[in-house]
Design a protein around this motif. Structure first.
Motif, PDB file in Angstrom:
ATOM      1  N   VAL A 166     -18.463  -4.040  -8.322  1.00 13.15           N
ATOM      2  CA  VAL A 166     -18.591  -3.880  -9.767  1.00 13.15           C
ATOM      3  C   VAL A 166     -19.199  -2.523 -10.123  1.00 13.15           C
ATOM      4  O   VAL A 166     -18.662  -1.809 -10.974  1.00 13.15           O
ATOM      5  N   PRO A 167     -20.310  -2.096  -9.489  1.00 12.04           N
ATOM      6  CA  PRO A 167     -20.872  -0.786  -9.851  1.00 12.04           C
ATOM      7  C   PRO A 167     -19.915   0.381  -9.596  1.00 12.04           C
ATOM      8  O   PRO A 167     -19.851   1.315 -10.379  1.00 12.04           O
ATOM      9  N   LYS A 168     -19.157   0.321  -8.503  1.00 15.84           N
ATOM     10  CA  LYS A 168     -18.250   1.422  -8.159  1.00 15.84           C
ATOM     11  C   LYS A 168     -16.866   1.255  -8.787  1.00 15.84           C
ATOM     12  O   LYS A 168     -16.052   2.180  -8.753  1.00 15.84           O
ATOM     13  N   ARG A 169     -16.594   0.041  -9.294  1.00 15.44           N
ATOM     14  CA  ARG A 169     -15.282  -0.282  -9.865  1.00 15.44           C
ATOM     15  C   ARG A 169     -14.168   0.001  -8.864  1.00 15.44           C
ATOM     16  O   ARG A 169     -13.158   0.614  -9.187  1.00 15.44           O
ATOM     17  N   GLN A 170     -14.393  -0.473  -7.649  1.00 15.65           N
ATOM     18  CA  GLN A 170     -13.429  -0.253  -6.582  1.00 15.65           C
ATOM     19  C   GLN A 170     -13.260  -1.510  -5.733  1.00 15.65           C
ATOM     20  O   GLN A 170     -14.206  -2.273  -5.544  1.00 15.65           O
ATOM     21  N   PHE A 171     -12.039  -1.663  -5.231  1.00 11.60           N
ATOM     22  CA  PHE A 171     -11.761  -2.729  -4.289  1.00 11.60           C
ATOM     23  C   PHE A 171     -12.168  -2.256  -2.899  1.00 11.60           C
ATOM     24  O   PHE A 171     -12.106  -1.069  -2.593  1.00 11.60           O
ATOM     25  N   VAL A 172     -12.586  -3.206  -2.072  1.00 10.12           N
ATOM     26  CA  VAL A 172     -12.979  -2.908  -0.707  1.00 10.12           C
ATOM     27  C   VAL A 172     -12.163  -3.848   0.175  1.00 10.12           C
ATOM     28  O   VAL A 172     -12.243  -5.060   0.035  1.00 10.12           O
ATOM     29  N   TYR A 173     -11.366  -3.267   1.063  1.00 14.59           N
ATOM     30  CA  TYR A 173     -10.513  -4.079   1.912  1.00 14.59           C
ATOM     31  C   TYR A 173     -10.349  -3.422   3.273  1.00 14.59           C
ATOM     32  O   TYR A 173     -10.579  -2.224   3.446  1.00 14.59           O
ATOM     33  N   LEU A 174      -9.955  -4.245   4.230  1.00 15.22           N
ATOM     34  CA  LEU A 174      -9.735  -3.743   5.587  1.00 15.22           C
ATOM     35  C   LEU A 174      -8.356  -3.089   5.684  1.00 15.22           C
ATOM     36  O   LEU A 174      -7.360  -3.632   5.207  1.00 15.22           O
ATOM     37  N   ASP A 175      -8.323  -1.915   6.306  1.00 16.15           N
ATOM     38  CA  ASP A 175      -7.074  -1.220   6.566  1.00 16.15           C
ATOM     39  C   ASP A 175      -7.167  -0.644   7.980  1.00 16.15           C
ATOM     40  O   ASP A 175      -7.981   0.257   8.225  1.00 16.15           O
ATOM     41  N   ASN A 176      -6.394  -1.217   8.883  1.00 17.69           N
ATOM     42  CA  ASN A 176      -6.432  -0.805  10.291  1.00 17.69           C
ATOM     43  C   ASN A 176      -7.844  -0.867  10.879  1.00 17.69           C
ATOM     44  O   ASN A 176      -8.284   0.044  11.583  1.00 17.69           O
ATOM     45  N   GLY A 177      -8.572  -1.919  10.525  1.00 17.14           N
ATOM     46  CA  GLY A 177      -9.904  -2.125  11.087  1.00 17.14           C
ATOM     47  C   GLY A 177     -11.025  -1.370  10.406  1.00 17.14           C
ATOM     48  O   GLY A 177     -12.176  -1.482  10.813  1.00 17.14           O
ATOM     49  N   ASN A 178     -10.711  -0.612   9.357  1.00 15.74           N
ATOM     50  CA  ASN A 178     -11.735   0.150   8.623  1.00 15.74           C
ATOM     51  C   ASN A 178     -11.832  -0.345   7.184  1.00 15.74           C
ATOM     52  O   ASN A 178     -10.816  -0.651   6.559  1.00 15.74           O
ATOM     53  N   TRP A 179     -13.063  -0.374   6.672  1.00 14.85           N
ATOM     54  CA  TRP A 179     -13.258  -0.754   5.277  1.00 14.85           C
ATOM     55  C   TRP A 179     -12.929   0.430   4.388  1.00 14.85           C
ATOM     56  O   TRP A 179     -13.456   1.516   4.571  1.00 14.85           O
ATOM     57  N   VAL A 180     -12.045   0.184   3.419  1.00 12.38           N
ATOM     58  CA  VAL A 180     -11.566   1.226   2.517  1.00 12.38           C
ATOM     59  C   VAL A 180     -12.002   0.884   1.098  1.00 12.38           C
ATOM     60  O   VAL A 180     -11.876  -0.265   0.662  1.00 12.38           O
ATOM     61  N   PHE A 181     -12.524   1.879   0.376  1.00 12.44           N
ATOM     62  CA  PHE A 181     -12.832   1.738  -1.055  1.00 12.44           C
ATOM     63  C   PHE A 181     -11.702   2.407  -1.822  1.00 12.44           C
ATOM     64  O   PHE A 181     -11.388   3.572  -1.561  1.00 12.44           O
ATOM     65  N   ASN A 182     -11.100   1.669  -2.765  1.00  8.98           N
ATOM     66  CA  ASN A 182      -9.984   2.225  -3.519  1.00  8.98           C
ATOM     67  C   ASN A 182      -9.985   1.638  -4.926  1.00  8.98           C
ATOM     68  O   ASN A 182     -10.447   0.521  -5.134  1.00  8.98           O
ATOM     69  N   ASN A 183      -9.410   2.365  -5.867  1.00  8.39           N
ATOM     70  CA  ASN A 183      -9.357   1.899  -7.253  1.00  8.39           C
ATOM     71  C   ASN A 183      -8.366   0.760  -7.452  1.00  8.39           C
ATOM     72  O   ASN A 183      -8.371   0.120  -8.503  1.00  8.39           O
ATOM     73  N   SER A 184      -7.512   0.535  -6.491  1.00 13.46           N
ATOM     74  CA  SER A 184      -6.555  -0.560  -6.588  1.00 13.46           C
ATOM     75  C   SER A 184      -6.412  -1.225  -5.227  1.00 13.46           C
ATOM     76  O   SER A 184      -6.776  -0.664  -4.191  1.00 13.46           O
ATOM     77  N   LEU A 185      -5.858  -2.421  -5.248  1.00 18.32           N
ATOM     78  CA  LEU A 185      -5.579  -3.130  -4.002  1.00 18.32           C
ATOM     79  C   LEU A 185      -4.371  -2.477  -3.324  1.00 18.32           C
ATOM     80  O   LEU A 185      -3.554  -1.840  -3.992  1.00 18.32           O
ATOM     81  N   PRO A 186      -4.236  -2.651  -2.032  1.00 19.54           N
ATOM     82  CA  PRO A 186      -3.080  -2.068  -1.353  1.00 19.54           C
ATOM     83  C   PRO A 186      -1.774  -2.713  -1.816  1.00 19.54           C
ATOM     84  O   PRO A 186      -1.763  -3.822  -2.360  1.00 19.54           O
ATOM     85  N   ALA A 187      -0.660  -2.028  -1.586  1.00 24.71           N
ATOM     86  CA  ALA A 187       0.664  -2.466  -2.041  1.00 24.71           C
ATOM     87  C   ALA A 187       0.999  -3.880  -1.569  1.00 24.71           C
ATOM     88  O   ALA A 187       1.684  -4.620  -2.274  1.00 24.71           O
ATOM     89  N   ARG A 188       0.490  -4.274  -0.413  1.00 28.13           N
ATOM     90  CA  ARG A 188       0.810  -5.608   0.110  1.00 28.13           C
ATOM     91  C   ARG A 188       0.328  -6.730  -0.813  1.00 28.13           C
ATOM     92  O   ARG A 188       0.763  -7.873  -0.701  1.00 28.13           O
ATOM     93  N   TYR A 189      -0.582  -6.407  -1.735  1.00 29.78           N
ATOM     94  CA  TYR A 189      -1.082  -7.394  -2.691  1.00 29.78           C
ATOM     95  C   TYR A 189      -0.580  -7.102  -4.104  1.00 29.78           C
ATOM     96  O   TYR A 189      -1.189  -7.512  -5.088  1.00 29.78           O
ATOM     97  N   GLY A 190       0.539  -6.430  -4.208  1.00 32.62           N
ATOM     98  CA  GLY A 190       1.091  -6.035  -5.508  1.00 32.62           C
ATOM     99  C   GLY A 190       1.361  -7.190  -6.462  1.00 32.62           C
ATOM    100  O   GLY A 190       1.327  -7.012  -7.667  1.00 32.62           O
ATOM    101  N   ASN A 191       1.609  -8.381  -5.954  1.00 37.73           N
ATOM    102  CA  ASN A 191       1.898  -9.540  -6.814  1.00 37.73           C
ATOM    103  C   ASN A 191       0.664 -10.386  -7.110  1.00 37.73           C
ATOM    104  O   ASN A 191       0.762 -11.401  -7.782  1.00 37.73           O
ATOM    105  N   TYR A 192      -0.484  -9.971  -6.619  1.00 38.06           N
ATOM    106  CA  TYR A 192      -1.705 -10.760  -6.809  1.00 38.06           C
ATOM    107  C   TYR A 192      -2.200 -10.629  -8.246  1.00 38.06           C
ATOM    108  O   TYR A 192      -2.296  -9.531  -8.791  1.00 38.06           O
ATOM    109  N   ASN A 193      -2.503 -11.762  -8.862  1.00 41.40           N
ATOM    110  CA  ASN A 193      -2.990 -11.793 -10.235  1.00 41.40           C
ATOM    111  C   ASN A 193      -4.498 -12.009 -10.227  1.00 41.40           C
ATOM    112  O   ASN A 193      -4.980 -13.099  -9.922  1.00 41.40           O
ATOM    113  N   LEU A 194      -5.240 -10.963 -10.583  1.00 41.98           N
ATOM    114  CA  LEU A 194      -6.708 -11.032 -10.574  1.00 41.98           C
ATOM    115  C   LEU A 194      -7.256 -12.081 -11.535  1.00 41.98           C
ATOM    116  O   LEU A 194      -8.337 -12.621 -11.317  1.00 41.98           O
ATOM    117  N   TYR A 195      -6.540 -12.380 -12.605  1.00 41.00           N
ATOM    118  CA  TYR A 195      -7.006 -13.371 -13.581  1.00 41.00           C
ATOM    119  C   TYR A 195      -6.905 -14.794 -13.032  1.00 41.00           C
ATOM    120  O   TYR A 195      -7.671 -15.662 -13.423  1.00 41.00           O
TER     121      TYR A 195
END
Length: 167
Positions: free
Chosen positions: A58-87
């Motif tokens: 919430v403070p950084k307004r970024q998603f945190v997810y694993l990508d090839n074993g590393n934690w990545v901070f990004n403003n959006s989720l990776p493409a593999r979750y393109g159909n995911y509805n946050l609501y």
């Protein structure tokens, strides 16, 4: 001897007073929470998103997810979750520093919330006035109004400032 007792008593009173002040302190970040966040929390550091096994800071307004074993901070989720509805997805509030380091436990603990399907009330759909400060809320407040309420200068008609509650 009286001086020693008096000094000790003053020390104890000082410690009790400092401890009481620390317990009253609140950290409110409702205005920073996204519209898709769950209601009921005045302070949130992270959401864990079981459906996509990711976190949102919430403070950084970024998603945190694993990508090839590393934690990545990004403003959006990776493409593999393109159909995911946050609501519609379930969000678990996780307060603390770097909760993603506890991912293996969270993944097991919250697997029951996968495919929850919108059964969690989100900020956007809340009629609670304290959430009107969230940018984009359908019942949004005029500029400056939220600042008045959260600084304690405004009230809700009964003398109590808005914004107090669970954290």
């Amino acid at each position: 001897m009286k001086k020693l007792i008096l000094i000790a008593l003053l020390g104890v009173v000082s410690l009790v007073q400092n401890n009481a002040n620390a317990q009253v302190s609140l950290n409110v970040n409702i205005g920073s929470q996204p519209l898709w966040g769950p209601v009921g929390y005045d302070h949130v550091d992270y959401y864990y998103l079981p459906d996509v096994e990711s976190y949102y800071s919430v403070p950084k307004r970024q998603f945190v997810y694993l990508d090839n074993g590393n934690w990545v901070f990004n403003n959006s989720l990776p493409a593999r979750y393109g159909n995911y509805n946050l609501y519609n997805g379930y969000k678990v509030v996780v307060n603390g520093d770097r909760p993603y380091l506890n991912y293996k436990n969270d993944k097991v603990k919250y697997v029951k919330y996968k495919n929850w399907g919108g059964k969690q009330l989100v900020i956007k759909n809340s009629n609670d006035r304290k959430y009107y400060v969230v940018k984009g809320h359908p019942h949004g407040m005029p500029p400056g109004q939220a600042k008045k309420i959260y600084s304690g200068k405004g009230n809700n008609g009964n003398g109590k400032a808005h914004g107090k509650g669970k954290h």
